[in-house]
Design a protein around this motif. Structure first.
Motif, PDB file in Angstrom:
ATOM      1  N   PRO A 208       0.802  -1.227   0.000  1.00  0.00           N
ATOM      2  CA  PRO A 208       0.000   0.000   0.000  1.00  0.00           C
ATOM      3  C   PRO A 208       0.831   1.272   0.000  1.00  0.00           C
ATOM      4  N   TYR A 209       2.082   1.191   0.461  1.00  0.00           N
ATOM      5  CA  TYR A 209       2.945   2.356   0.528  1.00  0.00           C
ATOM      6  C   TYR A 209       4.305   2.013  -0.057  1.00  0.00           C
ATOM      7  N   SER A 210       4.983   3.035  -0.554  1.00  0.00           N
ATOM      8  CA  SER A 210       6.276   2.814  -1.204  1.00  0.00           C
ATOM      9  C   SER A 210       7.417   2.744  -0.203  1.00  0.00           C
ATOM     10  N   SER A 211       7.148   3.050   1.051  1.00  0.00           N
ATOM     11  CA  SER A 211       8.191   2.971   2.071  1.00  0.00           C
ATOM     12  C   SER A 211       7.572   2.604   3.408  1.00  0.00           C
ATOM     13  N   THR A 212       8.405   2.082   4.298  1.00  0.00           N
ATOM     14  CA  THR A 212       7.951   1.722   5.638  1.00  0.00           C
ATOM     15  C   THR A 212       8.197   2.912   6.574  1.00  0.00           C
ATOM     16  N   ALA A 213       7.683   2.795   7.800  1.00  0.00           N
ATOM     17  CA  ALA A 213       7.805   3.915   8.727  1.00  0.00           C
ATOM     18  C   ALA A 213       7.747   3.415  10.163  1.00  0.00           C
ATOM     19  N   ARG A 214       8.332   4.210  11.069  1.00  0.00           N
ATOM     20  CA  ARG A 214       8.311   3.866  12.488  1.00  0.00           C
ATOM     21  C   ARG A 214       6.932   4.088  13.080  1.00  0.00           C
ATOM     22  N   ARG A 215       6.203   5.098  12.554  1.00  0.00           N
ATOM     23  CA  ARG A 215       4.874   5.416  13.043  1.00  0.00           C
ATOM     24  C   ARG A 215       3.821   4.949  12.038  1.00  0.00           C
ATOM     25  N   LYS A 216       2.568   4.980  12.457  1.00  0.00           N
ATOM     26  CA  LYS A 216       1.480   4.508  11.592  1.00  0.00           C
ATOM     27  C   LYS A 216       1.285   5.457  10.419  1.00  0.00           C
ATOM     28  N   LEU A 217       0.817   4.852   9.323  1.00  0.00           N
ATOM     29  CA  LEU A 217       0.649   5.590   8.083  1.00  0.00           C
ATOM     30  C   LEU A 217      -0.827   5.842   7.793  1.00  0.00           C
ATOM     31  N   LEU A 218      -1.177   7.106   7.658  1.00  0.00           N
ATOM     32  CA  LEU A 218      -2.499   7.511   7.190  1.00  0.00           C
ATOM     33  C   LEU A 218      -2.368   8.962   6.737  1.00  0.00           C
ATOM     34  N   PRO A 219      -2.352   9.192   5.418  1.00  0.00           N
ATOM     35  CA  PRO A 219      -2.155  10.561   4.914  1.00  0.00           C
ATOM     36  C   PRO A 219      -3.176  11.528   5.500  1.00  0.00           C
ATOM     37  N   LEU A 220      -2.722  12.753   5.767  1.00  0.00           N
ATOM     38  CA  LEU A 220      -3.571  13.746   6.413  1.00  0.00           C
ATOM     39  C   LEU A 220      -4.845  14.017   5.613  1.00  0.00           C
ATOM     40  N   GLU A 221      -4.702  14.173   4.294  1.00  0.00           N
ATOM     41  CA  GLU A 221      -5.889  14.458   3.481  1.00  0.00           C
ATOM     42  C   GLU A 221      -6.864  13.285   3.503  1.00  0.00           C
ATOM     43  N   GLU A 222      -6.333  12.072   3.629  1.00  0.00           N
ATOM     44  CA  GLU A 222      -7.181  10.887   3.721  1.00  0.00           C
ATOM     45  C   GLU A 222      -7.943  10.896   5.047  1.00  0.00           C
ATOM     46  N   GLU A 223      -7.253  11.250   6.120  1.00  0.00           N
ATOM     47  CA  GLU A 223      -7.900  11.321   7.425  1.00  0.00           C
ATOM     48  C   GLU A 223      -9.025  12.355   7.417  1.00  0.00           C
ATOM     49  N   GLN A 224      -8.767  13.511   6.838  1.00  0.00           N
ATOM     50  CA  GLN A 224      -9.770  14.574   6.814  1.00  0.00           C
ATOM     51  C   GLN A 224     -11.007  14.148   6.021  1.00  0.00           C
ATOM     52  N   ARG A 225     -10.789  13.473   4.895  1.00  0.00           N
ATOM     53  CA  ARG A 225     -11.920  12.975   4.097  1.00  0.00           C
ATOM     54  C   ARG A 225     -12.715  11.951   4.879  1.00  0.00           C
ATOM     55  N   LEU A 226     -12.008  11.051   5.542  1.00  0.00           N
ATOM     56  CA  LEU A 226     -12.654   9.998   6.334  1.00  0.00           C
ATOM     57  C   LEU A 226     -13.525  10.596   7.432  1.00  0.00           C
ATOM     58  N   LEU A 227     -12.987  11.579   8.132  1.00  0.00           N
ATOM     59  CA  LEU A 227     -13.740  12.191   9.240  1.00  0.00           C
ATOM     60  C   LEU A 227     -14.982  12.929   8.739  1.00  0.00           C
ATOM     61  N   ARG A 228     -14.862  13.594   7.595  1.00  0.00           N
ATOM     62  CA  ARG A 228     -16.030  14.282   7.037  1.00  0.00           C
ATOM     63  C   ARG A 228     -17.137  13.284   6.695  1.00  0.00           C
ATOM     64  N   MET A 229     -16.774  12.179   6.068  1.00  0.00           N
ATOM     65  CA  MET A 229     -17.764  11.187   5.668  1.00  0.00           C
ATOM     66  C   MET A 229     -18.337  10.464   6.877  1.00  0.00           C
ATOM     67  N   TYR A 230     -17.503  10.182   7.860  1.00  0.00           N
ATOM     68  CA  TYR A 230     -17.972   9.537   9.092  1.00  0.00           C
ATOM     69  C   TYR A 230     -19.012  10.410   9.783  1.00  0.00           C
ATOM     70  N   GLU A 231     -18.727  11.708   9.901  1.00  0.00           N
ATOM     71  CA  GLU A 231     -19.639  12.636  10.554  1.00  0.00           C
ATOM     72  C   GLU A 231     -20.959  12.729   9.794  1.00  0.00           C
ATOM     73  N   ALA A 232     -20.887  12.647   8.472  1.00  0.00           N
ATOM     74  CA  ALA A 232     -22.110  12.706   7.674  1.00  0.00           C
ATOM     75  C   ALA A 232     -23.006  11.494   7.932  1.00  0.00           C
ATOM     76  N   HIS A 233     -22.397  10.344   8.147  1.00  0.00           N
ATOM     77  CA  HIS A 233     -23.157   9.107   8.390  1.00  0.00           C
ATOM     78  C   HIS A 233     -23.548   8.946   9.852  1.00  0.00           C
ATOM     79  N   ALA A 234     -22.711   9.469  10.769  1.00  0.00           N
ATOM     80  CA  ALA A 234     -22.960   9.267  12.205  1.00  0.00           C
ATOM     81  C   ALA A 234     -22.744  10.570  12.951  1.00  0.00           C
ATOM     82  N   PRO A 235     -23.571  11.573  12.692  1.00  0.00           N
ATOM     83  CA  PRO A 235     -23.361  12.889  13.315  1.00  0.00           C
ATOM     84  C   PRO A 235     -23.374  12.821  14.838  1.00  0.00           C
ATOM     85  N   GLY A 236     -22.331  13.414  15.419  1.00  0.00           N
ATOM     86  CA  GLY A 236     -22.249  13.467  16.875  1.00  0.00           C
ATOM     87  C   GLY A 236     -21.754  12.197  17.534  1.00  0.00           C
ATOM     88  N   THR A 237     -21.428  11.165  16.743  1.00  0.00           N
ATOM     89  CA  THR A 237     -20.922   9.914  17.321  1.00  0.00           C
ATOM     90  C   THR A 237     -19.441  10.075  17.641  1.00  0.00           C
TER      91      THR A 237
END
Length: 378
Positions: free
Chosen positions: A235-264
């Motif tokens: 899934p990624y071209s390199s490994t890392a010491r910390r967990k991988l989740l691109p910032l823009e991906e996180e922001q998109r995920l949170l927006r969609m999560y809130e739309a489906h489960a507002p206030g959860t």
């Protein structure tokens, strides 16, 4: 009658990776007890790759539960009523049929000792109503069951169906009285389980949890080597010491999560979700890392703010001297910055003070706390 795990004999012990022979180790969300080694679930991204025991599929015990308990509570980093505790989160799953008698036994031993520590159990396997009754019978420890759910349906990546975890979470939530059940939504991997449908399913499942915690993929070299050997797309071209989740991906995920489960309630950090579920301040002191708090409910924010305080100067000085800090610590409004301490000693200091403790040589940058720079394989 469930069968317990056999104890490893001296000859078998020589085959166990040296890093697994000491059953007590600090991990990010607590002091971890792992005297049972072996798991048949075969999740491709499992941390067991790092300890060289991924191929050990039959759980075996390094010692008896009583011996493990005594070693744990007498450990130099264990503090009654303070240290967060994790059971069987490094080398097996605590709810496997042959492991869970030991899980219940250890929970009982901790509870009977009158300890009020947070205790975390992380599982992706089956939990029954009978298990829930045992959890509810505990009267002292603050127990949280975190159910790992990803929604990944590629059997090469994750052979175990996510429906098992989903059913366990629903069972836990339905029967909960004294314990709390969290949706542990992980690992989220771009292009694998982050579609609109995947996010909607997780958001619906969150209704059956006291809180949701999400995170990306822990992608170390040992895991990448396994992916390559099995022909699993990386899934990624390199490994890392910390967990991988691109910032823009996180922001998109949170927006969609809130739309489906507002206030959860949804959190980036395990301890934040646990703290919210038990209505207590975050024991990992994340309040100083303000950008982590943007998903936090106002009531929980207030709880953490009320408990937030600059570390006691005398206690900090004493800890630095005892633990062997190089030079003087730097105390900011976000964290204590030290040099010369390994993770074990930093986490001990962090839980003692309720304040983040960071390594000067491995800095945490703004909006990247625990997040590695990610380069996707397209």
């Amino acid at each position: 009658m469930e069968k317990s795990v056999d104890i490893i004999n001296a000859m078998q012990l020589s085959d166990v990776n040296p890093s697994l022979r000491d059953p007590v180790e600090y991990r990010k969300s607590g002091l971890s007890l792992n005297h049972i080694v072996g798991c048949p679930l075969d999740c491709s991204y499992c941390v067991r790759h790092l300890f060289g025991n991924f191929d050990q599929r039959i759980p075996q015990a390094l010692m008896t539960d009583k011996q493990a308990f005594e070693q744990f509570i007498s450990h130099r980093y264990f503090q009654p009523h303070i240290t967060p505790v994790q059971l069987f989160n490094r080398a097996t799953d605590p709810m496997l049929p042959e492991v869970k008698p030991h899980t219940h036994n250890l929970l009982g031993l901790l509870d009977q000792a009158g300890l009020t520590n947070n205790v975390l159990i992380i599982t992706r396997w089956r939990v029954t109503p009978e298990d829930c009754e045992s959890f509810n019978a505990l009267s002292n420890i603050k127990l949280t069951i975190l159910v790992t759910y990803s929604g990944i349906d590629d059997p090469k990546v994750e052979p175990i169906k996510s429906s098992i975890a989903a059913n366990s979470l629903r069972t836990l939530f339905r029967h909960s009285r004294r314990y709390r059940a969290l949706l542990y939504w992980r690992p989220i991997v771009p292009g694998l389980n982050d579609s609109a449908a995947h996010i909607a399913q997780a958001a619906q499942l969150a209704a059956h949890a006291h809180a949701t915690v999400f995170s990306g993929l822990f992608y170390r070299k040992e895991i990448a080597d396994y992916y390559q050997s099995q022909g699993i797309p990386e899934p990624y071209s390199s490994t890392a010491r910390r967990k991988l989740l691109p910032l823009e991906e996180e922001q998109r995920l949170l927006r969609m999560y809130e739309a489906h489960a507002p206030g959860t309630p949804i959190f980036r950090k395990t301890s934040c979700g646990v703290a919210y579920a038990h209505q207590q301040p975050d024991y990992n002191g994340h309040f100083g890392i303000t950008e982590l708090c943007d998903t936090c409910p106002a009531t929980q924010y207030s709880t953490c703010k009320a408990a937030w305080k600059t570390p006691d100067e005398a206690l900090l000085k004493s800890l630095c001297a005892t633990l062997g800090v190089d030079g003087e610590p730097l105390v900011t409004d976000r964290a204590i910055i030290v040099r010369g301490l390994d993770e074990q000693r930093r986490y001990f200091m962090q839980h003692t003070l309720g304040y983040q403790v960071h390594d000067a040589d491995k800095p945490h940058h703004y909006d990247r706390h625990g997040r590695a720079e990610a380069q996707r394989n397209l």
